[in-house]
Design a protein around this motif. Structure first.
Motif, PDB file in Angstrom:
ATOM      1  N   VAL A 216       2.939 -18.430  -5.227  1.00 50.94           N
ATOM      2  CA  VAL A 216       2.377 -17.873  -4.513  1.00 50.94           C
ATOM      3  C   VAL A 216       2.484 -16.048  -4.082  1.00 50.94           C
ATOM      4  CG1 VAL A 216       2.735 -18.008  -1.668  1.00 50.94           C
ATOM      5  CG2 VAL A 216       3.411 -19.647  -2.664  1.00 50.94           C
ATOM      6  N   TRP A 217       4.149 -15.497  -4.512  1.00 47.24           N
ATOM      7  CA  TRP A 217       3.335 -14.629  -4.195  1.00 47.24           C
ATOM      8  C   TRP A 217       1.800 -13.579  -5.257  1.00 47.24           C
ATOM      9  CZ3 TRP A 217       3.430  -9.456  -7.446  1.00 47.24           C
ATOM     10  CH2 TRP A 217       3.966  -8.314  -5.528  1.00 47.24           C
ATOM     11  N   CYS A 218       2.214 -14.123  -6.167  1.00 44.92           N
ATOM     12  CA  CYS A 218       0.871 -13.680  -7.435  1.00 44.92           C
ATOM     13  C   CYS A 218      -0.173 -14.254  -6.308  1.00 44.92           C
ATOM     14  CB  CYS A 218       1.379 -14.137  -8.544  1.00 44.92           C
ATOM     15  SG  CYS A 218       2.932 -13.601  -9.681  1.00 44.92           S
ATOM     16  N   LEU A 219       0.315 -15.446  -5.955  1.00 47.85           N
ATOM     17  CA  LEU A 219      -1.515 -16.195  -5.379  1.00 47.85           C
ATOM     18  C   LEU A 219      -2.347 -15.362  -4.733  1.00 47.85           C
ATOM     19  CD1 LEU A 219      -3.305 -18.769  -5.674  1.00 47.85           C
ATOM     20  CD2 LEU A 219      -2.363 -19.510  -4.119  1.00 47.85           C
ATOM     21  N   HIS A 220      -1.024 -14.377  -3.400  1.00 49.80           N
ATOM     22  CA  HIS A 220      -0.966 -13.661  -2.416  1.00 49.80           C
ATOM     23  C   HIS A 220      -2.210 -12.072  -3.040  1.00 49.80           C
ATOM     24  CE1 HIS A 220      -0.733 -10.972   1.134  1.00 49.80           C
ATOM     25  NE2 HIS A 220      -1.854 -12.053   1.826  1.00 49.80           N
ATOM     26  N   ALA A 221      -1.708 -11.760  -3.893  1.00 52.52           N
ATOM     27  CA  ALA A 221      -2.229 -10.861  -4.862  1.00 52.52           C
ATOM     28  C   ALA A 221      -3.217 -10.735  -5.344  1.00 52.52           C
ATOM     29  CB  ALA A 221      -0.899 -10.443  -5.989  1.00 52.52           C
ATOM     30  N   VAL A 222      -3.602 -12.136  -5.692  1.00 52.72           N
ATOM     31  CA  VAL A 222      -4.892 -11.458  -6.020  1.00 52.72           C
ATOM     32  C   VAL A 222      -5.852 -12.255  -4.900  1.00 52.72           C
ATOM     33  CG1 VAL A 222      -4.555 -12.581  -8.302  1.00 52.72           C
ATOM     34  CG2 VAL A 222      -5.212 -13.867  -7.092  1.00 52.72           C
ATOM     35  N   TYR A 223      -5.138 -12.000  -3.605  1.00 55.31           N
ATOM     36  CA  TYR A 223      -6.508 -12.447  -2.355  1.00 55.31           C
ATOM     37  C   TYR A 223      -7.266 -10.775  -2.445  1.00 55.31           C
ATOM     38  CZ  TYR A 223      -7.894 -13.482   1.782  1.00 55.31           C
ATOM     39  OH  TYR A 223      -9.136 -13.964   2.923  1.00 55.31           O
ATOM     40  N   TRP A 224      -7.321 -10.033  -3.317  1.00 54.05           N
ATOM     41  CA  TRP A 224      -8.270  -8.818  -3.243  1.00 54.05           C
ATOM     42  C   TRP A 224      -9.493  -8.850  -3.375  1.00 54.05           C
ATOM     43  CZ3 TRP A 224     -10.361  -6.424  -7.151  1.00 54.05           C
ATOM     44  CH2 TRP A 224     -10.741  -5.344  -7.122  1.00 54.05           C
ATOM     45  N   LEU A 225      -9.210  -9.992  -4.327  1.00 54.00           N
ATOM     46  CA  LEU A 225     -10.532 -10.874  -5.171  1.00 54.00           C
ATOM     47  C   LEU A 225     -11.932 -10.584  -4.437  1.00 54.00           C
ATOM     48  CD1 LEU A 225      -9.092 -12.347  -8.541  1.00 54.00           C
ATOM     49  CD2 LEU A 225     -10.243  -9.945  -8.419  1.00 54.00           C
ATOM     50  N   HIS A 226     -10.922 -11.782  -2.678  1.00 50.04           N
ATOM     51  CA  HIS A 226     -11.960 -12.209  -2.010  1.00 50.04           C
ATOM     52  C   HIS A 226     -12.336 -10.982  -1.012  1.00 50.04           C
ATOM     53  CE1 HIS A 226     -13.489 -14.987   1.414  1.00 50.04           C
ATOM     54  NE2 HIS A 226     -11.950 -14.425   2.228  1.00 50.04           N
ATOM     55  N   ASP A 227     -11.202  -9.768  -0.359  1.00 52.63           N
ATOM     56  CA  ASP A 227     -11.201  -9.204   0.419  1.00 52.63           C
ATOM     57  C   ASP A 227     -10.714  -7.864  -0.461  1.00 52.63           C
ATOM     58  OD1 ASP A 227     -11.179  -8.143   2.631  1.00 52.63           O
ATOM     59  OD2 ASP A 227      -9.976  -8.977   4.437  1.00 52.63           O
ATOM     60  N   LYS A 228     -11.360  -7.303   0.017  1.00 50.52           N
ATOM     61  CA  LYS A 228     -11.077  -5.882  -1.080  1.00 50.52           C
ATOM     62  C   LYS A 228     -10.495  -4.469   0.066  1.00 50.52           C
ATOM     63  CE  LYS A 228     -13.362  -6.796  -5.041  1.00 50.52           C
ATOM     64  NZ  LYS A 228     -14.028  -7.348  -4.922  1.00 50.52           N
ATOM     65  N   SER A 229     -10.378  -5.482   1.469  1.00 54.10           N
ATOM     66  CA  SER A 229     -10.400  -4.549   2.064  1.00 54.10           C
ATOM     67  C   SER A 229      -8.076  -5.227   2.519  1.00 54.10           C
ATOM     68  CB  SER A 229     -10.582  -4.411   3.546  1.00 54.10           C
ATOM     69  OG  SER A 229     -10.681  -5.588   4.025  1.00 54.10           O
ATOM     70  N   TRP A 230      -8.059  -6.662   2.322  1.00 57.13           N
ATOM     71  CA  TRP A 230      -6.800  -7.158   2.784  1.00 57.13           C
ATOM     72  C   TRP A 230      -5.729  -6.398   2.629  1.00 57.13           C
ATOM     73  CZ3 TRP A 230      -5.292 -10.655   5.984  1.00 57.13           C
ATOM     74  CH2 TRP A 230      -3.334 -10.834   6.090  1.00 57.13           C
ATOM     75  N   PRO A 231      -5.395  -5.643   1.633  1.00 58.46           N
ATOM     76  CA  PRO A 231      -4.269  -5.137   1.152  1.00 58.46           C
ATOM     77  C   PRO A 231      -3.797  -4.020   1.687  1.00 58.46           C
ATOM     78  CG  PRO A 231      -5.020  -5.558  -1.553  1.00 58.46           C
ATOM     79  CD  PRO A 231      -6.257  -5.991   0.103  1.00 58.46           C
ATOM     80  N   TRP A 232      -5.082  -3.210   2.121  1.00 60.83           N
ATOM     81  CA  TRP A 232      -5.131  -1.631   2.979  1.00 60.83           C
ATOM     82  C   TRP A 232      -4.855  -2.372   4.926  1.00 60.83           C
ATOM     83  CZ3 TRP A 232      -3.790  -0.747  -1.229  1.00 60.83           C
ATOM     84  CH2 TRP A 232      -4.745  -0.833  -2.367  1.00 60.83           C
ATOM     85  N   GLN A 233      -4.844  -3.435   5.209  1.00 58.21           N
ATOM     86  CA  GLN A 233      -5.092  -4.514   6.359  1.00 58.21           C
ATOM     87  C   GLN A 233      -3.460  -4.412   6.490  1.00 58.21           C
ATOM     88  OE1 GLN A 233      -8.422  -6.087   6.354  1.00 58.21           O
ATOM     89  NE2 GLN A 233      -9.093  -4.167   8.175  1.00 58.21           N
TER      90      GLN A 233
END
Length: 337
Positions: A216-233
């Protein structure tokens, strides 16, 4: 007996930091997630060893402080000297390491040198011969607070709430990410979360799921592919409970010797990878292709192994003995003791 344990987890986090810095086409976000993942792990481990091995009297705290210094500072000092030598040599060849990491610069003032030598996290850090050391500075100074969090679960909970409020105060827009990620007060949320989880580890053990939590940790890490701003928010904050889930899942897993070895390599990898990569700019340029990462990481692994064998292992034998007999579980056998 499993190979997946806290040692492997630490190696994986260090690998994510390295590949994010050394490979130009790496997805964004995992490096920041990994650093805060280290923070959560440190909060857990420091709480664990203080409550089961050192205690809170003057002798225990003195031994805790000495062992933390012995674990962190010698390796950092060696890497600092290597960084200074690298900057001098590459500048003479008209290579700009700052294009690999904007903070990879030679200190120019006495204040900047003191910041690097004392690992002081409470000011600007435009010049770091160990360019990834900013997060390490935060961790070292949080160690000073850890006895407070470890002694009382209420103190740890209070620190968590205050740090959450600090993050909320800045808001979760993209332009506030930098200060939330690198700030002492905001980064404290990850350490406090790890400490709280350690205090409640018996109750939380029923949620242990070593493979699922990492997935799940790794799956959430690749959410960037869907939303480029997510990691920074919100992404960096969401990773705090996800990292805590991984830690509580792996903390008591009995692992093979390879897991310990991978864990030992994680800290030198974190320290050395940017300095090593800077030398390969001479051959591969600033675009950081896959060959650049492979070559840099291979040499980083070699130097990390040498650092473990020639410095970390000998110094480990000089550590002060813990004060408590505490029923030490497998976790207490890590180098964090």
């Amino acid at each position: 007996m499993m190979y997946l344990g806290l040692g492997s987890w630490r190696f994986f986090l260090a690998f994510l930091v390295a590949i994010s810095h050394l490979y130009g086409k790496m997805i964004h976000g995992p490096a920041a997630y990994a650093v805060w993942g280290f923070f959560v792990l440190s909060g857990y481990l420091m709480t664990f060893v203080l409550t089961t091995k050192y205690g809170f009297d003057s002798k225990g705290l003195k031994n805790y402080a000495f062992n933390r210094f012995l674990r962190i500072y010698p390796g950092y000092l060696v890497t600092l000297l290597l960084g200074v030598a690298t900057l001098m040599a590459l500048h003479a060849m008209q290579i700009e390491p700052a294009r690999l990491n904007p903070q990879f610069n030679m200190p120019q003032t006495l204040g900047q040198w003191l910041t690097n030598i004392t690992m002081f996290p409470f000011g600007p850090q435009p010049a770091l011969p160990v360019p990834v050391a900013g997060a390490l500075f935060v961790e070292v100074w949080v160690y000073v607070l850890m006895p407070l969090f470890a002694r009382s679960r209420h103190s740890a909970l209070l620190a968590l709430l205050v740090a959450l409020a600090a993050n909320q105060q800045y808001g979760f827009a993209v332009d506030t990410f930098g200060i939330r990620y690198s700030g002492f007060g905001t980064g404290l949320v990850a350490f406090a979360a790890g400490s709280v989880v350690c205090h409640y580890r018996t109750a939380l053990a029923r949620f242990s799921a070593p493979v699922l939590s990492v997935f799940v940790w790794c799956l959430h890490a690749v959410y960037w592919l869907h939303d480029k701003s997510w990691p920074w928010q919100w992404g960096i904050l969401v990773f705090v409970p996800l990292s805590a889930w991984v830690v509580i899942s792996l903390a008591e897993v009995k692992t093979a010797a390879m897991d310990r070895w991978l864990g030992d390599l994680s800290y030198p990898i974190y320290l050395l990878h940017t300095t090593v990569g800077a030398w390969f700019l001479v051959k591969y340029g600033y675009e950081r292709p896959l060959k650049f990462f492979i070559a840099s990481f291979a040499v980083t692994l070699l130097l990390s192994w040498l650092m473990v064998m020639l410095m970390d292992r000998p110094l480990h034998g000089r550590k002060a003995r813990p004060v408590l007999d505490g029923q030490a579980k497998p976790l207490a056998k890590t180098q964090h003791s």
